[in-house]
Motif scaffolding. Sequence first.
Motif, short mmCIF file in Angstrom:
data_model
loop_
_atom_site.label_atom_id
_atom_site.label_comp_id
_atom_site.label_asym_id
_atom_site.label_seq_id
_atom_site.Cartn_x
_atom_site.Cartn_y
_atom_site.Cartn_z
N PHE A 171 0.41 -1.13 -0.39
CA PHE A 171 0.08 -0.21 0.24
C PHE A 171 0.58 1.08 -0.39
O PHE A 171 1.56 1.58 0.45
CB PHE A 171 -0.89 0.30 1.27
CG PHE A 171 -1.74 1.47 1.55
CD1 PHE A 171 -2.35 1.74 0.72
CD2 PHE A 171 -1.84 2.17 2.29
CE1 PHE A 171 -3.28 2.92 0.63
CE2 PHE A 171 -1.97 3.51 2.27
CZ PHE A 171 -2.95 3.50 1.45
N VAL A 172 0.30 1.89 -0.62
CA VAL A 172 1.15 3.38 -1.11
C VAL A 172 0.30 4.85 -1.28
O VAL A 172 -0.49 4.96 -1.86
CB VAL A 172 2.06 3.48 -2.14
CG1 VAL A 172 2.67 4.83 -1.96
CG2 VAL A 172 3.19 2.90 -2.41
N PRO A 173 0.51 5.83 0.62
CA PRO A 173 -0.33 6.24 0.56
C PRO A 173 -0.57 7.38 -0.90
O PRO A 173 -0.01 8.87 0.00
CB PRO A 173 -0.16 6.73 1.63
CG PRO A 173 1.14 6.72 1.81
CD PRO A 173 1.83 5.00 1.20
N PHE A 174 -0.75 7.34 -2.06
CA PHE A 174 -0.63 8.42 -2.76
C PHE A 174 -1.71 8.26 -3.24
O PHE A 174 -2.20 7.15 -3.93
CB PHE A 174 0.45 7.80 -3.47
CG PHE A 174 0.12 9.28 -5.21
CD1 PHE A 174 0.56 10.51 -5.04
CD2 PHE A 174 0.11 8.51 -6.43
CE1 PHE A 174 0.61 10.83 -5.78
CE2 PHE A 174 0.12 8.71 -7.25
CZ PHE A 174 0.53 10.37 -7.17
N VAL A 175 -2.56 9.25 -3.49
CA VAL A 175 -3.81 9.96 -4.03
C VAL A 175 -4.09 10.09 -5.45
O VAL A 175 -3.84 10.69 -6.01
CB VAL A 175 -4.49 10.90 -3.20
CG1 VAL A 175 -6.30 11.45 -4.19
CG2 VAL A 175 -5.13 10.89 -1.76
N ILE A 176 -4.59 8.84 -6.20
CA ILE A 176 -4.76 8.48 -7.39
C ILE A 176 -5.84 9.28 -8.10
O ILE A 176 -6.27 9.92 -9.25
CB ILE A 176 -4.53 7.43 -8.12
CG1 ILE A 176 -5.38 6.28 -7.30
CG2 ILE A 176 -2.97 7.02 -7.38
CD1 ILE A 176 -5.29 4.68 -8.40
N ALA A 177 -6.86 9.45 -7.04
CA ALA A 177 -8.36 9.57 -8.04
C ALA A 177 -9.53 10.18 -6.42
O ALA A 177 -9.51 9.63 -5.27
CB ALA A 177 -9.27 8.49 -8.70
N ASP A 178 -10.23 10.10 -6.96
CA ASP A 178 -11.95 10.30 -6.26
C ASP A 178 -12.54 9.40 -7.03
O ASP A 178 -12.35 9.24 -8.93
CB ASP A 178 -12.64 11.56 -6.16
CG ASP A 178 -11.18 12.48 -5.08
OD1 ASP A 178 -11.01 11.80 -4.06
OD2 ASP A 178 -11.88 13.62 -5.58
N VAL A 179 -13.85 8.82 -6.42
CA VAL A 179 -14.82 7.98 -6.50
C VAL A 179 -16.43 8.70 -6.46
O VAL A 179 -16.60 9.16 -5.73
CB VAL A 179 -14.99 6.78 -6.25
CG1 VAL A 179 -15.46 5.75 -6.28
CG2 VAL A 179 -13.55 5.82 -6.11
N ALA A 180 -17.48 8.74 -7.76
CA ALA A 180 -18.36 8.70 -7.64
C ALA A 180 -19.11 8.49 -6.84
O ALA A 180 -19.26 7.28 -6.56
CB ALA A 180 -18.70 10.33 -9.04
N GLN A 181 -20.11 8.92 -6.06
CA GLN A 181 -21.36 7.96 -5.19
C GLN A 181 -22.17 7.65 -6.71
O GLN A 181 -23.72 8.80 -6.52
CB GLN A 181 -21.84 9.04 -4.43
CG GLN A 181 -20.60 9.20 -3.28
CD GLN A 181 -19.90 8.26 -2.57
OE1 GLN A 181 -20.69 7.18 -2.22
NE2 GLN A 181 -18.71 8.57 -2.78
N THR A 182 -21.75 6.72 -7.05
CA THR A 182 -22.86 6.08 -8.81
C THR A 182 -23.63 5.00 -7.93
O THR A 182 -23.40 4.84 -7.28
CB THR A 182 -21.87 6.48 -9.82
OG1 THR A 182 -21.62 5.45 -9.76
CG2 THR A 182 -21.76 7.60 -10.01
N LYS A 183 -24.27 5.42 -8.86
CA LYS A 183 -25.52 3.88 -7.88
C LYS A 183 -24.60 2.50 -8.90
O LYS A 183 -24.20 2.71 -10.08
CB LYS A 183 -26.72 3.89 -9.09
CG LYS A 183 -27.66 2.80 -8.79
CD LYS A 183 -29.21 2.90 -9.15
CE LYS A 183 -30.37 1.50 -8.75
NZ LYS A 183 -31.47 2.18 -9.30
#
Length: 251
Positions: A171-183
Motif C-alpha cells: 500500500f502506498v498512501p498516494f491519492v490517485i483519484a476520487d470516486v463518484a457516488q454513483t449507483k
Amino acid sequence: MNLRGEDIVEKSCIKSDTLIVDQCGHDGYREYEKDGRKIRIYSVNDTGLTKSRNYAIKKSTADICLLCDDDEVFVDNYEEGILTAYKDIPEADVMIFDIGNQKTIHRDKPTKLGYFDLMHVASWQISFRRKSLIENDVYFDERMGAGSGNGAEEELKFLTDCRKKGLAIYFVPFVIADVAQTKSTWFKGYDEQFFINRGNTTRYIMGYVPALLYAVYYSVRKRHQFNRDISWFKAFRLILKGMHENRLGKN
C-alpha cells in the motif's frame, strides 16, 4: 457496458494510455491517439465484470496496469506518482493506492499488506505489474463480481490468489483519484440475498472456519448499515445459509 457518445477518458481525466473493454453485445475494435496517449477500445459480445477485467489484462501490453471504474476522476499527476512508487519499491508486484474521498487503509507510509488488510481494498485502488500476473497465472475469478449472480468480493479473491502465488502486495498512501457516488450495478442494499451471497463468497475465499468467524464480526460490526428489517442475528443466519449452500465450491 454499452459505451455511447460520452468520452470516458475525458470524463475521468485520464492522461495515460488506456484500454477500454465495452460489453455491448457485439465484437469490434478501434483505437485512436489524443494528446500523446493511445486509446484502445475493445467491443465484446459478453457480460460480467471479472470477464471484462481478465480480457483487458490479456489484451494489455503495458508493464504497469491500473484498474479503473467508469466513475473515477483522476488527479493530474497520478501516472507519475504510480510509476515513481514502483521504481521506489521494485519488489512490489501489486500496489494499492489511496482514493481521496474513499479512504480505506489508514497508513502514512508505504507498507507491505497482510491478509486482513486486503479485506479493505476496493478495485479502484489496485495496480499491478502485468508480467507478474501472467507468469503466475493470476486472474480474476469469473464466478464472482457484477453479472455473475454471486455477489462481489472478487477483489479479495484476486488479492488472496496473488498472495498464495507469493506476489508482494504494497500500500502506498498516494491519492490517485476520487470516486463518484454513483449507483452500483450489483449492490441493491443489505437485503437477504446480499448476506447469502456474502456467505458463499467468504467461504469460497477463506474456508469454512475463518468465514464463520468473519460472519460474526461482519454481522455485528456493520449492523448499523443494515436494512431496518434485518437484525445482526438475522444477517448472521443468512450468511450461514450462504456458507452451507456453498454454491461456489467446497472449501
